[in-house]
Write an enzyme that holds these catalytic residues in place. Structure first.
Site, PDB file in Angstrom:
ATOM      1  N   ASN A 155       0.838  -1.303   0.053  1.00 41.96           N
ATOM      2  CA  ASN A 155       0.057   0.106   0.120  1.00 41.96           C
ATOM      3  C   ASN A 155       0.722   1.192  -0.149  1.00 41.96           C
ATOM      4  O   ASN A 155       0.458   2.392  -0.681  1.00 41.96           O
ATOM      5  CB  ASN A 155      -0.966  -0.207   1.170  1.00 41.96           C
ATOM      6  N   GLU A 468       7.074   1.836  16.508  1.00 41.61           N
ATOM      7  CA  GLU A 468       8.121   2.391  15.854  1.00 41.61           C
ATOM      8  C   GLU A 468       8.361   3.703  15.848  1.00 41.61           C
ATOM      9  O   GLU A 468       7.436   4.400  16.260  1.00 41.61           O
ATOM     10  CB  GLU A 468       8.035   1.707  14.247  1.00 41.61           C
TER      11      GLU A 468
HETATM   12  N1  LIG Z   1      -0.456  -2.204   7.358  1.00 45.29           N
HETATM   13  C1  LIG Z   1      -1.617  -2.682   7.314  1.00 45.29           C
HETATM   14  O1  LIG Z   1      -2.487  -2.505   7.935  1.00 45.29           O
HETATM   15  C2  LIG Z   1      -1.639  -3.555   5.798  1.00 45.29           C
HETATM   16  C3  LIG Z   1      -2.468  -4.363   5.953  1.00 45.29           C
HETATM   17  N2  LIG Z   1      -3.156  -5.119   4.605  1.00 45.29           N
HETATM   18  C4  LIG Z   1      -4.467  -5.912   4.844  1.00 45.29           C
HETATM   19  O2  LIG Z   1      -4.111  -7.190   4.384  1.00 45.29           O
HETATM   20  C5  LIG Z   1      -4.920  -7.485   3.544  1.00 45.29           C
HETATM   21  C6  LIG Z   1      -4.122  -8.541   2.524  1.00 45.29           C
HETATM   22  O3  LIG Z   1      -3.088  -7.862   1.875  1.00 45.29           O
HETATM   23  P1  LIG Z   1      -1.802  -8.710   1.551  1.00 45.29           P
HETATM   24  O4  LIG Z   1      -0.879  -8.199   0.591  1.00 45.29           O
HETATM   25  O5  LIG Z   1      -2.378 -10.250   0.918  1.00 45.29           O
HETATM   26  O6  LIG Z   1      -1.035  -8.607   2.942  1.00 45.29           O
HETATM   27  P2  LIG Z   1       0.158  -9.705   3.462  1.00 45.29           P
HETATM   28  O7  LIG Z   1       0.188  -9.538   4.880  1.00 45.29           O
HETATM   29  O8  LIG Z   1      -0.206 -10.917   2.759  1.00 45.29           O
HETATM   30  O9  LIG Z   1       1.240  -9.079   2.844  1.00 45.29           O
HETATM   31  C7  LIG Z   1       2.144  -8.333   3.358  1.00 45.29           C
HETATM   32  C8  LIG Z   1       3.624  -8.731   3.182  1.00 45.29           C
HETATM   33  O10 LIG Z   1       3.991 -10.158   3.848  1.00 45.29           O
HETATM   34  C9  LIG Z   1       4.437 -10.953   2.659  1.00 45.29           C
HETATM   35  N3  LIG Z   1       3.840 -12.308   3.202  1.00 45.29           N
HETATM   36  C10 LIG Z   1       2.699 -12.970   2.860  1.00 45.29           C
HETATM   37  N4  LIG Z   1       2.659 -14.083   3.380  1.00 45.29           N
HETATM   38  C11 LIG Z   1       3.800 -14.187   4.015  1.00 45.29           C
HETATM   39  C12 LIG Z   1       4.177 -15.450   4.879  1.00 45.29           C
HETATM   40  N5  LIG Z   1       3.579 -16.446   4.844  1.00 45.29           N
HETATM   41  N6  LIG Z   1       5.466 -15.223   5.484  1.00 45.29           N
HETATM   42  C13 LIG Z   1       6.248 -14.029   5.077  1.00 45.29           C
HETATM   43  N7  LIG Z   1       5.940 -13.092   4.557  1.00 45.29           N
HETATM   44  C14 LIG Z   1       4.572 -13.107   3.866  1.00 45.29           C
HETATM   45  C15 LIG Z   1       3.763 -10.416   1.424  1.00 45.29           C
HETATM   46  O11 LIG Z   1       4.483 -10.915   0.469  1.00 45.29           O
HETATM   47  C16 LIG Z   1       4.100  -8.954   1.744  1.00 45.29           C
HETATM   48  O12 LIG Z   1       5.436  -8.650   1.255  1.00 45.29           O
HETATM   49  C17 LIG Z   1      -5.262  -6.104   2.910  1.00 45.29           C
HETATM   50  O13 LIG Z   1      -6.401  -6.191   2.170  1.00 45.29           O
HETATM   51  C18 LIG Z   1      -5.378  -5.482   4.350  1.00 45.29           C
HETATM   52  O14 LIG Z   1      -6.737  -5.747   4.759  1.00 45.29           O
HETATM   53  C19 LIG Z   1      -2.070  -5.311   3.752  1.00 45.29           C
HETATM   54  C20 LIG Z   1      -1.268  -4.246   3.579  1.00 45.29           C
HETATM   55  C21 LIG Z   1      -0.676  -3.312   4.583  1.00 45.29           C
HETATM   56  N1  LIG Z   2       1.769   0.976   8.213  1.00 42.30           N
HETATM   57  C1  LIG Z   2       1.010   1.839   7.176  1.00 42.30           C
HETATM   58  C2  LIG Z   2       1.125   3.211   7.576  1.00 42.30           C
HETATM   59  C3  LIG Z   2       2.067   3.964   8.108  1.00 42.30           C
HETATM   60  C4  LIG Z   2       2.250   5.151   8.075  1.00 42.30           C
HETATM   61  C5  LIG Z   2       3.187   6.016   8.821  1.00 42.30           C
HETATM   62  O1  LIG Z   2       4.183   5.423   9.259  1.00 42.30           O
HETATM   63  O2  LIG Z   2       3.053   7.188   8.729  1.00 42.30           O
HETATM   64  C6  LIG Z   2       0.090   1.396   6.424  1.00 42.30           C
HETATM   65  O3  LIG Z   2      -0.737   1.859   5.758  1.00 42.30           O
HETATM   66  O4  LIG Z   2       0.292   0.018   6.365  1.00 42.30           O
END
Ligand SMILES: NC(=O)C1=CN([C@@H]2O[C@H](COP(=O)(O)OP(=O)(O)OC[C@H]3O[C@@H](n4cnc5c(N)ncnc54)[C@H](O)[C@@H]3O)[C@@H](O)[C@H]2O)C=CC1
Ligand SMILES: N/C(=C\C=C\C(=O)O)C(=O)O
Length: 487
Positions: A155, A468
């Site tokens: 994202n 962080e």
């Molecule tokens: N910071 C946040 O809050 C975030 C939340 N999300 C949430 O997660 C949902 C799914 O997004 P995804 O991209 O599928 O998130 P994800 O958690 O699968 O991916 C995040 C990172 O983790 C890696 N990853 C995935 N599976 C892994 C594993 N088993 N071991 C180690 N690394 C792994 C991915 O390749 C990517 O680099 C989104 O719809 C959203 O709701 C996604 C991105 C950021």
């Molecule tokens: N971790 C995320 C946002 C962080 C923002 C910031 O450090 O200012 C996210 O959207 O996953």
């Protein structure tokens, strides 16, 4: 495959060298749905090579003084800043967000991440106490752990990757970073700046590929003692399981279901545009975005009318369109997931006031297959609905009324997440009182997403573990030791 078009082919960056991979993954342009890039589909072998390079680089890098490392980070910030426009264009194409946002937020913040940790590493002090009766002096020292494993999401690709790389290397660690397979381009571009900035080979290694393959190989590697992860809760659970046998140090930055609480004495002139932005910025794909808006009953109708009007002015366009407020969502699967929540809300009897299924999206023909969705406002929805409980991570927000302060705090706290809340009121006493009672790692009052990088960032409950920021990142990326000297 995209027919005869030239594809961008990325390579892993290990030990200061770009290395091809045996296998590749297609990466799509979210605004057209076409494959435009191929990302290495790395596995255990690439992680082994990266560990070897990071291990060799560690003694030299960790022996440099904080001042020397700080200079390297500053040079990297300068180089990135000089290429800001190129990076912004690339981030926008790869991620789907508007180039305006990439130019004004993602890349400037990535520059700031290097500059900020270049400075903050110079200002840490340690503790010291004396025990006169025993003739002892006690003090603490902090040392880097070795190889840091960094896993970042799609994202805010470069923004979040650099938020991890910068503090990790500033503290003297070497790193192996794995960006999301959906958005790897700017990480690969960053590798081209490392040598010129003076980052020695092996200090920063970037290995691309799928989470369950290369991500797990990184997390399970016995020589990687800490993992900093931003992403979803199921992945965080898997990382926790894989790390358990090695007692790895973990920082888990997860999702949110963030409330905005709007009291009747709020300044609506400021609150409405800010809440539209907090709901839909970057297509609602920021973990800090608002997705539950609680409005005090006396101003509910007025707020709703003005909020919907303002949302309708939030233009969805191709990412390069300077007049667009929102671009494309990250992937077809994600678009379908977000849309399915609108359908669930509709089936439950909620009202869709604008956006998906109500208004018409207008796009140039070439972009019709892109992953676009209008910002969508839902009302007449119960707190128990999945739209009010689950992280959707898209341009969809729910607006509901409330009566009292006590009631709204309870309802805001009733979800499993606790990342970022927003409170709007002109009563200073109330603002402090409510902020304190919210179960949320961050509370913004009368504003949204103003970041002070010195202070802790992170979530409560299922929104994560750890914080962080200047001191918190330093604590995470170092190990503390107490030394006692009898004199
Ligand atoms: N910071 C946040 O809050 C975030 C939340 N999300 C949430 O997660 C949902 C799914 O997004 P995804 O991209 O599928 O998130 P994800 O958690 O699968 O991916 C995040 C990172 O983790 C890696 N990853 C995935 N599976 C892994 C594993 N088993 N071991 C180690 N690394 C792994 C991915 O390749 C990517 O680099 C989104 O719809 C959203 O709701 C996604 C991105 C950021
Ligand atoms: N971790 C995320 C946002 C962080 C923002 C910031 O450090 O200012 C996210 O959207 O996953």
């Amino acid at each position: 495959m995209a027919g005869t078009k030239t594809l961008l082919i990325l390579e892993n960056f290990i030990g200061g060298k770009f290395l091809p991979c045996n296998s590749y993954i297609d990466s799509y342009d979210p605004s057209t749905g076409e494959v435009y890039c191929r990302v290495p589909n790395s596995g255990k072998a690439e992680i082994e090579a990266a560990v070897e390079a990071a291990r060799e680089a560690f003694p030299g890098w960790s022996a440099q003084s904080p001042q020397e490392r700080s200079q390297v980070l500053t040079r990297l910030a300068d180089l990135l800043e000089q290429s800001l426009e190129e990076f912004a264009q690339a981030e926008s194409k790869d991620q789907g967000k508007t180039v305006t946002l990439a130019r004004t937020m993602d890349i400037p913040r990535s520059v700031q991440n290097f500059r900020f940790f270049a400075s903050s590493i110079l200002h840490h002090t340690s503790e010291c106490t004396q025990m006169d009766h025993a003739g002892c002096l006690h003090y603490t020292v902090r040392t880097p752990l070795g190889i840091a494993g960094l896993i970042s999401p799609w994202n805010l690709p470069l923004y979040l990757l650099t938020w991890k790389i910068a503090p990790a290397i500033a503290a003297g660690n070497t790193v192996i970073a794995k960006p999301s397979e959906l958005t790897s381009v700017t990480a690969w571009m960053l590798c081209k700046l490392l040598h010129k900035a003076g980052v020695p080979p092996g200090v920063v290694n970037i290995v691309f590929g799928m989470g369950p393959i290369v991500g797990e190989a990184l997390v399970s590697h016995p020589e990687v003692p800490l993992i900093s992860f931003t992403g979803s809760q199921p992945t965080a659970e898997r990382i926790t399981q894989l790390s358990a046998p090695y007692c790895k140090k973990l920082s888990l930055e997860l999702g949110g279901k963030n409330p905005a609480i709007i009291f009747e004495d709020a300044n609506l002139e400021e609150c409405i545009p800010a809440t539209v932005r907090s709901s839909f910025a970057s297509q609602g794909e920021i973990c800090l975005c608002t997705s539950r808006i609680f409005v005090q009953k006396s101003i509910y109708s007025e707020f709703l009318k003005r909020f919907v009007e303002a949302t309708r002015k939030w233009k969805v366009g191709i990412p390069s369109d300077p007049s667009a407020s929102m671009g494309a969502l990250i992937s077809k699967a994600h678009l379908e997931k977000v849309r399915s929540y609108v359908e669930k809300a509709r089936a439950e009897g909620a009202q869709i006031l604008c956006g998906e299924g109500v208004d018409k999206l207008s796009l140039p023909p070439r972009n019709q297959a892109g992953y676009f969705m209008l910002p969508t406002v839902i009302t007449d929805i119960k707190d128990e609905s999945c739209c009010m409980k689950e992280e959707i991570f898209g341009p969809l927000t729910c607006v509901v009324p409330f009566d009292s302060e006590e009631e709204v705090i309870k309802r805001a706290n009733s979800v499993k997440y606790g990342l970022a809340a927003t409170v709007w009121s002109s009563n200073v006493g109330r603002v402090h009182r409510v902020a304190k009672k919210l179960q949320s790692g961050l509370v913004w009052t009368n504003c949204w997403l103003i970041r002070e990088l010195n202070l802790p960032f992170g979530g409560m409950k299922s929104s994560g573990i750890g914080r962080e920021g200047a001191k918190d990142s330093y604590d995470f990326f170092t190990e503390i030791k107490t030394i006692t000297v009898k004199h």
